[in-house]
Design an enzyme around this catalytic site. Structure first.
Site, mmCIF file in Angstrom:
data_model
loop_
_atom_site.group_PDB
_atom_site.id
_atom_site.type_symbol
_atom_site.label_atom_id
_atom_site.label_comp_id
_atom_site.label_asym_id
_atom_site.label_seq_id
_atom_site.Cartn_x
_atom_site.Cartn_y
_atom_site.Cartn_z
ATOM 1 N N ARG A 1 0.888 -1.180 0.000
ATOM 2 C CA ARG A 1 0.000 0.000 0.000
ATOM 3 C C ARG A 1 0.917 1.218 0.000
ATOM 4 O O ARG A 1 1.698 1.420 0.929
ATOM 5 C CB ARG A 1 -0.898 -0.007 1.242
ATOM 6 C CG ARG A 1 -1.601 1.318 1.462
ATOM 7 C CD ARG A 1 -2.706 1.248 2.478
ATOM 8 N NE ARG A 1 -3.850 0.548 1.928
ATOM 9 C CZ ARG A 1 -5.072 0.579 2.467
ATOM 10 N NH1 ARG A 1 -5.305 1.279 3.557
ATOM 11 N NH2 ARG A 1 -6.060 -0.078 1.908
ATOM 12 N N HIS B 1 -7.386 0.736 -6.398
ATOM 13 C CA HIS B 1 -7.595 -0.134 -5.223
ATOM 14 C C HIS B 1 -8.272 -1.424 -5.710
ATOM 15 O O HIS B 1 -9.425 -1.708 -5.391
ATOM 16 C CB HIS B 1 -8.472 0.598 -4.198
ATOM 17 C CG HIS B 1 -8.419 0.020 -2.823
ATOM 18 N ND1 HIS B 1 -7.621 -1.052 -2.472
ATOM 19 C CD2 HIS B 1 -9.096 0.356 -1.677
ATOM 20 C CE1 HIS B 1 -7.793 -1.326 -1.193
ATOM 21 N NE2 HIS B 1 -8.677 -0.504 -0.687
ATOM 22 N N GLN C 1 -10.115 -4.060 -3.395
ATOM 23 C CA GLN C 1 -11.410 -3.629 -2.870
ATOM 24 C C GLN C 1 -12.508 -3.852 -3.910
ATOM 25 O O GLN C 1 -13.601 -4.326 -3.576
ATOM 26 C CB GLN C 1 -11.347 -2.143 -2.491
ATOM 27 C CG GLN C 1 -12.642 -1.630 -1.892
ATOM 28 C CD GLN C 1 -12.947 -2.258 -0.540
ATOM 29 O OE1 GLN C 1 -12.102 -2.237 0.353
ATOM 30 N NE2 GLN C 1 -14.135 -2.833 -0.370
ATOM 31 N N ASP D 1 -17.236 6.994 -1.359
ATOM 32 C CA ASP D 1 -15.977 6.847 -0.622
ATOM 33 C C ASP D 1 -15.733 8.178 0.096
ATOM 34 O O ASP D 1 -16.425 9.169 -0.161
ATOM 35 C CB ASP D 1 -14.857 6.538 -1.636
ATOM 36 C CG ASP D 1 -13.527 6.161 -1.001
ATOM 37 O OD1 ASP D 1 -13.462 5.991 0.228
ATOM 38 O OD2 ASP D 1 -12.536 6.049 -1.757
ATOM 39 N N CYS E 1 -16.234 1.364 0.642
ATOM 40 C CA CYS E 1 -15.060 0.529 0.956
ATOM 41 C C CYS E 1 -14.661 0.620 2.421
ATOM 42 O O CYS E 1 -13.958 -0.253 2.919
ATOM 43 C CB CYS E 1 -13.900 0.902 0.043
ATOM 44 S SG CYS E 1 -13.320 2.599 0.222
ATOM 45 N N ARG F 1 -13.161 -8.950 1.502
ATOM 46 C CA ARG F 1 -11.762 -8.656 1.202
ATOM 47 C C ARG F 1 -10.921 -9.895 1.483
ATOM 48 O O ARG F 1 -10.077 -10.289 0.676
ATOM 49 C CB ARG F 1 -11.255 -7.475 2.068
ATOM 50 C CG ARG F 1 -11.762 -6.105 1.655
ATOM 51 C CD ARG F 1 -11.175 -5.629 0.339
ATOM 52 N NE ARG F 1 -9.715 -5.563 0.364
ATOM 53 C CZ ARG F 1 -9.011 -4.545 0.836
ATOM 54 N NH1 ARG F 1 -9.613 -3.476 1.312
ATOM 55 N NH2 ARG F 1 -7.682 -4.551 0.793
#
Ligand code: CP
Ligand code: NVA
Length: 314
Positions: free
Chosen positions: A106, A133, A136, A230, A270, A298
């Site tokens: 990340r 991402h 996700q 988000d 998310c 996930r």
């Protein structure tokens, strides 16, 4: 079966056929997890997790997932490794990838993970960058399939669907665009002016059919099968927070937006979420919200991904 070196740096790194396999495998892995059945296909394998930004879900899902598959993890952050003291990313990749079987990163710019992967002997997985991402979106799609489709033909229920994206033209939005283009659905995007999605980041042309832009978020939600949003300020953009709070005030997913979507539309986020900013509490905590399934998935989908990258189809 083993797999030739294969990275997962953006959503387009797997084909539709490979996603069909991974989603079906994830459903099996999830079922075994729920039944307390062992699934030790990655025994003696080690995953290095490198975090240059904070995380709850990504860390727990990869770490717990790897242990559940019989493997082990090494957790590194910028603050406790030489990455924070300017060791070149290429050197770090060469060293770390000689000692582990798989790496999850990340970080900030996509160029950084690309450079790591170019110097890695083992598969590298994107655990979030400024641009993408993908893990996700895989979890979100598995969640949609669970609610609206079936595991035998996982991709069928996605075809022709409308996903409304309300909010920032960020890493999640870019990845939704890639998924829509690959898997045959449409994203209705509504962002405040100045925060538009840039389709070229997703590798798309401006007039690609897989997305439509709406100035009014209510119009974007009209008839949608899934409404998703988000945070207004992603990690790394904190200096813009005040300006974003003002610009995004009308981009809060609330009951009025959900009311113009399909009656059975799902709501996704998310996480982490800010109730009263990008989503109202009654929506995220309401009946149409599947955010806890998304978070759990996930782990299941990443277990299938890690297994696929290391062992190929089982
Ligand atoms: N959704 C997500 O990636 O959460 P974390 O930032 O907690 O990992
Ligand atoms: N867009 C958010 C997602 C967090 C999981 C961020 O990048 O901070």
């Amino acid at each position: 079966m083993t797999q030739a070196l294969k990275h997962y740096l953006q959503f387009t790194d797997l084909s539709a056929d490979e996603y069909a396999y991974v989603f079906t495998r994830a459903a099996l892995i999830k079922k075994k997890f729920k039944a307390y059945e062992k699934h030790h296909t990655l025994a003696d394998r080690t995953l290095a997790m490198i975090f240059e930004k904070a995380s709850t879900r990504t860390r727990v899902s990869f770490e717990a997932g790897m242990y559940q598959m019989g493997g082990a993890v090494v957790h590194l952050t910028t603050g406790d490794s030489q990455l924070g003291r300017a060791e070149p990313i290429e050197d770090s990749a060469k060293v770390i990838s000689r000692m582990v079987d798989l790496v999850m990163i990340r970080t900030y710019g996509q160029d950084k993970i690309n450079r790591f992967a170019a110097n890695s002997r083992v598969p590298v997985i994107n655990g979030l960058t400024n641009e993408f991402h993908p893990c996700q979106i895989m979890a979100d799609l598995l969640t949609f399939i669970e609610h609206r489709g079936n595991a035998a033909h996982p991709l069928d229920c996605l075809k022709g669907r409308v996903v409304a994206w309300v909010g920032d033209g960020n890493n999640m939005a870019n990845t939704w665009l890639q998924a829509a283009d690959l898997l045959g659905f449409t994203v209705h995007v509504s962002t405040p002016s100045g925060y538009e999605v840039d389709p070229t980041i997703a590798g798309l042309v401006t007039h690609s059919e897989c997305f439509k832009v709406f100035a009014d978020p209510m119009q974007a939600c009209q008839g949608a099968d899934l409404v998703t949003t988000d945070v207004w300020t992603s990690m790394g953009y904190e200096a813009e927070n005040e300006a974003r709070q003002r610009a995004f005030a009308d981009w809060c997913v609330d009951a009025d937006m959900m009311a113009v979507a399909q009656p059975n539309a799902l709501f996704m986020h998310c996480l982490p979420a800010h109730r009263g900013e990008e989503v109202s509490a009654d929506v995220i905590d309401g009946d149409q919200s599947v955010v806890w399934d998304e978070a759990e998935n996930r782990m299941h989908v990443q277990k299938a991904l890690m297994e696929y990258l290391l062992l190929g189809r089982q």
